[in-house]
Design a protein around this motif. Sequence first.
Motif, mmCIF file in Angstrom:
data_model
loop_
_atom_site.group_PDB
_atom_site.id
_atom_site.type_symbol
_atom_site.label_atom_id
_atom_site.label_comp_id
_atom_site.label_asym_id
_atom_site.label_seq_id
_atom_site.Cartn_x
_atom_site.Cartn_y
_atom_site.Cartn_z
ATOM 1 N N SER A 39 0.806 -1.221 0.000
ATOM 2 C CA SER A 39 0.000 0.000 0.000
ATOM 3 C C SER A 39 0.839 1.271 0.000
ATOM 4 O O SER A 39 0.498 2.239 -0.690
ATOM 5 N N ALA A 40 1.926 1.264 0.768
ATOM 6 C CA ALA A 40 2.663 2.514 0.973
ATOM 7 C C ALA A 40 4.098 2.489 0.469
ATOM 8 O O ALA A 40 4.819 3.470 0.645
ATOM 9 N N ALA A 47 3.579 4.587 8.077
ATOM 10 C CA ALA A 47 2.305 3.986 8.491
ATOM 11 C C ALA A 47 2.441 3.319 9.860
ATOM 12 O O ALA A 47 1.512 3.363 10.683
ATOM 13 N N ILE A 48 3.604 2.698 10.121
ATOM 14 C CA ILE A 48 3.829 2.053 11.421
ATOM 15 C C ILE A 48 3.804 3.089 12.538
ATOM 16 O O ILE A 48 3.183 2.884 13.591
ATOM 17 N N ILE A 49 4.455 4.220 12.314
ATOM 18 C CA ILE A 49 4.502 5.270 13.335
ATOM 19 C C ILE A 49 3.108 5.832 13.599
ATOM 20 O O ILE A 49 2.713 6.046 14.760
ATOM 21 N N GLU A 184 -2.920 6.307 0.726
ATOM 22 C CA GLU A 184 -2.141 5.067 0.642
ATOM 23 C C GLU A 184 -1.463 4.748 1.971
ATOM 24 O O GLU A 184 -1.430 3.592 2.421
ATOM 25 N N ILE A 185 -0.927 5.778 2.629
ATOM 26 C CA ILE A 185 -0.257 5.573 3.917
ATOM 27 C C ILE A 185 -1.272 5.174 4.981
ATOM 28 O O ILE A 185 -1.020 4.278 5.800
ATOM 29 N N LEU A 186 -2.451 5.794 4.964
ATOM 30 C CA LEU A 186 -3.490 5.451 5.930
ATOM 31 C C LEU A 186 -4.035 4.043 5.678
ATOM 32 O O LEU A 186 -4.420 3.332 6.615
ATOM 33 N N SER A 187 -4.054 3.632 4.408
ATOM 34 C CA SER A 187 -4.469 2.273 4.076
ATOM 35 C C SER A 187 -3.503 1.261 4.685
ATOM 36 O O SER A 187 -3.913 0.229 5.232
ATOM 37 N N ALA A 188 -2.207 1.569 4.601
ATOM 38 C CA ALA A 188 -1.198 0.704 5.221
ATOM 39 C C ALA A 188 -1.331 0.724 6.737
ATOM 40 O O ALA A 188 -1.165 -0.301 7.399
ATOM 41 N N SER A 189 -1.669 1.882 7.296
ATOM 42 C CA SER A 189 -1.867 1.990 8.749
ATOM 43 C C SER A 189 -3.025 1.120 9.200
ATOM 44 O O SER A 189 -2.973 0.490 10.269
ATOM 45 N N LYS A 190 -4.082 1.080 8.393
ATOM 46 C CA LYS A 190 -5.236 0.240 8.741
ATOM 47 C C LYS A 190 -4.839 -1.233 8.781
ATOM 48 O O LYS A 190 -5.286 -1.986 9.654
ATOM 49 N N LYS A 191 -3.980 -1.645 7.852
ATOM 50 C CA LYS A 191 -3.516 -3.032 7.849
ATOM 51 C C LYS A 191 -2.677 -3.345 9.083
ATOM 52 O O LYS A 191 -2.597 -4.496 9.514
ATOM 53 N N MET A 192 -2.062 -2.316 9.660
ATOM 54 C CA MET A 192 -1.184 -2.514 10.812
ATOM 55 C C MET A 192 -1.943 -2.862 12.085
ATOM 56 O O MET A 192 -1.352 -3.352 13.049
ATOM 57 N N THR A 193 -3.244 -2.608 12.125
ATOM 58 C CA THR A 193 -3.989 -2.802 13.372
ATOM 59 C C THR A 193 -3.917 -4.247 13.866
ATOM 60 O O THR A 193 -3.804 -4.485 15.068
ATOM 61 N N LEU A 194 -3.981 -5.205 12.961
ATOM 62 C CA LEU A 194 -3.911 -6.610 13.374
ATOM 63 C C LEU A 194 -2.562 -6.924 14.009
ATOM 64 O O LEU A 194 -2.479 -7.700 14.971
ATOM 65 N N TYR A 195 -1.492 -6.306 13.502
ATOM 66 C CA TYR A 195 -0.157 -6.582 14.017
ATOM 67 C C TYR A 195 0.049 -5.991 15.412
ATOM 68 O O TYR A 195 0.896 -6.466 16.178
ATOM 69 N N PHE A 196 -0.710 -4.949 15.747
ATOM 70 C CA PHE A 196 -0.621 -4.353 17.076
ATOM 71 C C PHE A 196 -1.667 -4.922 18.032
ATOM 72 O O PHE A 196 -1.728 -4.525 19.190
ATOM 73 N N SER A 197 -2.521 -5.817 17.544
ATOM 74 C CA SER A 197 -3.560 -6.382 18.410
ATOM 75 C C SER A 197 -2.923 -7.308 19.444
ATOM 76 O O SER A 197 -1.769 -7.730 19.302
ATOM 77 N N GLY A 198 -3.686 -7.617 20.466
ATOM 78 C CA GLY A 198 -3.191 -8.468 21.533
ATOM 79 C C GLY A 198 -3.226 -7.764 22.874
ATOM 80 O O GLY A 198 -3.408 -8.408 23.919
ATOM 81 N N PHE A 199 -3.060 -6.432 22.850
ATOM 82 C CA PHE A 199 -3.114 -5.692 24.112
ATOM 83 C C PHE A 199 -4.508 -5.733 24.729
ATOM 84 O O PHE A 199 -4.681 -5.409 25.910
ATOM 85 N N GLU A 200 -5.513 -6.166 23.940
ATOM 86 C CA GLU A 200 -6.875 -6.264 24.471
ATOM 87 C C GLU A 200 -6.984 -7.270 25.616
ATOM 88 O O GLU A 200 -7.954 -7.248 26.380
#
Length: 363
Positions: A39-40, A47-49, A184-200
Amino acid sequence: MLPLPPEKRQVSPFFVFYLITSAQIGMGILSLPRYIVKSAGQDAWIAIIITALSIHVILWMVYQILNKGTNDITVTHKELFGKWLGGLLSLALIVYLLLVAASTLRGYIEMIQVWIFPQLDTWYMALILSALVYVYVIGGFRVVVGICCLSFIFNFPLIVTLWFPLQDAQFSHLFPVFDHSAAEILSASKKMTLYFSGFETIFFFYPFIKNARSSQKWAQYGAAFTTFIYLAVTIISIMYFNKNQLIQTIWPTITLWKVVDFPFLERFEYLNLAIWLFNILPSTCLFIWAATRGIKQLFTVKQKHSLIVLLVIISVAAVLLKDREQIQQLNTMLSSVSFYVMYAYIPFVFFYQLIKSKVRKTL
């Protein structure tokens, strides 16, 4: 509502750092660069930041919700929305954690089948991993915390191995910066949410932390460490591969390990894949423990009984996922679900609780 756990079953606040890093850094990091570069491009690190900064805000909201409650999220749901609606929200969160656990389990099995044992039956590996998860989770929360700490110790040296691909990396691959649109950068950021999941999982283990309010800084440190690891792997991958190579490589991080050369070890990536078990095992244990804790709160079912049922469910789910296309479909679905959990569900509960508490004060 179950009583708060006694102090002897609680752990110190700094252990939250290891719980957060173990929950977030799992199978995703092995394929992370590929999906966000689609995407980016070379701006994927931006996008990660962006995602990381938003996660810190969401983590703050999570702690605000729990600090105002009297127990874990199941009790908070009941206090805010009533027995039935609150129970449904808690059950939905439990199902979400189970799906993430199943995805992690199946992802590791697929990796072993592709790289080491192509003829390995999925059910056989699922059975072994489920047995390992059972052994740790049945020991209780403190045992799960212990395996998360060991995971950090075993996997931290792997960061040093990133030096090897850096020797052949091209710094110019990172330029030009800001070459992609905001969309495009925000689209990549949206994909990043799964990788940061787990803190729930904090929603469920919060009562097991001594002086839990003070543990927020350790949770934030854990999320920051995850960001550092993701940035390092992504930037090195972008510099080592060209864009087309990176997009076509399913597990870029494993390919980077193939560059590592030791005179006493010919295939270093095989060793890393074995060590990676100590990465996916703690996160799976944490997800399953959180799910059993939630079920115990909702239905007063002993965790050791629900544990067996849940492990059978995720093992069957892993077996039913036959190929890469089905695994990818599950991950795509989970990416969308995690996005709404983080940016819709958590803010909604936060603001609803805030408004409700202010209304009560005025009455």
